[in-house]
Design an enzyme around this catalytic site. Structure first.
Site: not given
Ligand code: NAD
Length: 360
Positions: A143, A193, A225, A249, A253
């Site tokens: 970001y 990852k 994942d 992020d 959620d």
């Protein structure tokens, strides 16, 4: 007994309604524990843009710097969606505020209130007793890395966002996560990852290098994942999760939904001198001004403020206990309503929690 300055930034949509209820809870805490909190309101988001031409007005920034902690509602709404990105409420206010205040860690507790066990889409036996702390790196990664688009001679364009981390950015969030784990069930899952991304490989190296400093914490690593899958399969596996910005992020959620309602989840952004506390949901323009919003996430954010910025653990617990008490008595805002429960509006929920704090 102490005296503390709180910057209050209600923002847009349901922001002012829910912040009003959190203030009631804080005022009960003042009364019960003999503290004095000084509240100063500031404009932010769309309302900041409308009044001052910028979603993060200079006065608001100064107010934040002059405060001990920030209580934040929510920003945004359709009215401001077509503004240039840097003037939109979220991109123009929240991201720069986090950067300016050095808030590099977002922490989100995810717990299941026994009274709300049926509000989740997952089976009660999967989520019962769940208690996870998701720690997301907040000021690095995709970001904030270099991004752009360039025209290609052969037609079309090349677009890119860059994920990058410096060692110290990983160290400071990992340290916070290890320390958080030490105060809880002493289990830390670092999510990355590393089978694909160089940033993740370094993330893992740094976390592993720090582990000997925290011998009492059991550390494991998980690919993002797999983590996403395990969160819905066997969420009780997790105690503290730490991960980089984008992964955080998304999984924060996802984790939040384990507990059922957006309206219940608080968060804190910390790391700098001044912490920022806000519900995880947005400004809910569809129900703004209707006295329907669930204020509990914001009330619990105020509780986190007391704990993490002012070290007032008993006061934090008093708010959490009051919320549990009101839910156990069967009171529900519309988002949580089910047969046999008693429907209340935003204001009534705020009044009940405030009253319960005084009684508890
Ligand atoms: P949202 O979280 O505002 O709403 C999603 C859904 O959940 C809506 O149906 C809403 O009514 C409901 N909801 C949210 N909070 C609730 C509460 N406390 N009680 C009851 N119901 C609640 O997400 P969205 O609709 O995607 O976004 C709306 C606006 O909020 C957008 O402008 C978005 O950019 C902004 N936003 C701001 C923040 C922030 O300020 N931190 C975060 C997310 C979204």
């Amino acid at each position: 007994m102490g005296s503390y300055r709180i910057a209050v930034l209600p923002g847009d949509g349901i922001g002012p309604e829910i912040i009003g209820q959190a203030l009631k809870a804080l005022k009960s805490v003042e009364k019960k524990f003999g503290h004095q909190f000084k509240y100063t309101e500031g404009l932010i988001g769309g309302s900041g843009y409308d009044a001052k031409g910028h979603p993060l007005p200079q006065e608001t920034l100064e107010l934040c710097h002059a405060s001990d902690a920030i209580l934040f509602g929510a920003v945004g709404g359709p009215k401001w969606d077509s503004l240039p990105v840097h003037l939109r409420p979220e991109a123009g206010a929240l991201l720069p505020l986090r950067k300016e205040l050095g808030l590099y860690a977002n922490i989100r507790p995810v717990q299941v209130f026994p009274a709300l066990i049926n509000a989740s889409t997952l089976k009660p036996e999967v989520i019962e007793g769940l208690d996870i702390m998701v720690i997301r790196e907040l000021t690095g990664g995709l970001y904030f890395g270099e991004k752009g688009r360039e025209t290609l001679q052969e037609g079309g364009i090349r677009v890119y966002d860059t994920m990058e981390y410096k060692t110290y950015e990983i160290e400071r969030i990992a340290r916070l996560a290890f320390q958080m784990a030490q105060k809880r069930r002493k289990k830390l899952t670092s999510v990355d990852k590393a089978n694909v991304l160089e940033t993740s490989r370094h993330w893992r190296e740094v976390v592993n290098a720090m582990a000997p400093e925290f011998p009492d914490v059991e550390l494991d690593h998980m690919y993002i994942d797999n983590c996403s899958m395990q969160l819905v399969r066997y969420p009780r596996h997790f105690d503290v999760i730490v991960t980089e910005n984008t992964f955080g992020d998304i999984i924060s959620d996802q984790a939040s939904q384990l507990s059922g309602s957006l309206g219940m989840l608080a968060s804190a952004s910390i790391g700098g001198k001044i912490g920022l506390y806000e519900p995880i949901h947005g400004s809910a323009p569809d129900i703004a001004g209707m006295n329907k919003a669930n204020p509990i996430a914001t009330i619990l954010s105020a509780a986190m403020l007391l704990k993490y910025s002012f070290n007032l653990d008993a006061e934090c617990e008093a708010i959490e206990k009051a919320v549990t008490g009101v839910l156990d008595m069967g009171f529900r805002t519309p988002d949580l309503m089910e047969d046999g429960k008693k429907l209340v509006n935003t204001d009534e929920m705020g009044d009940m929690v405030a009253e319960q704090i005084l009684k508890g």
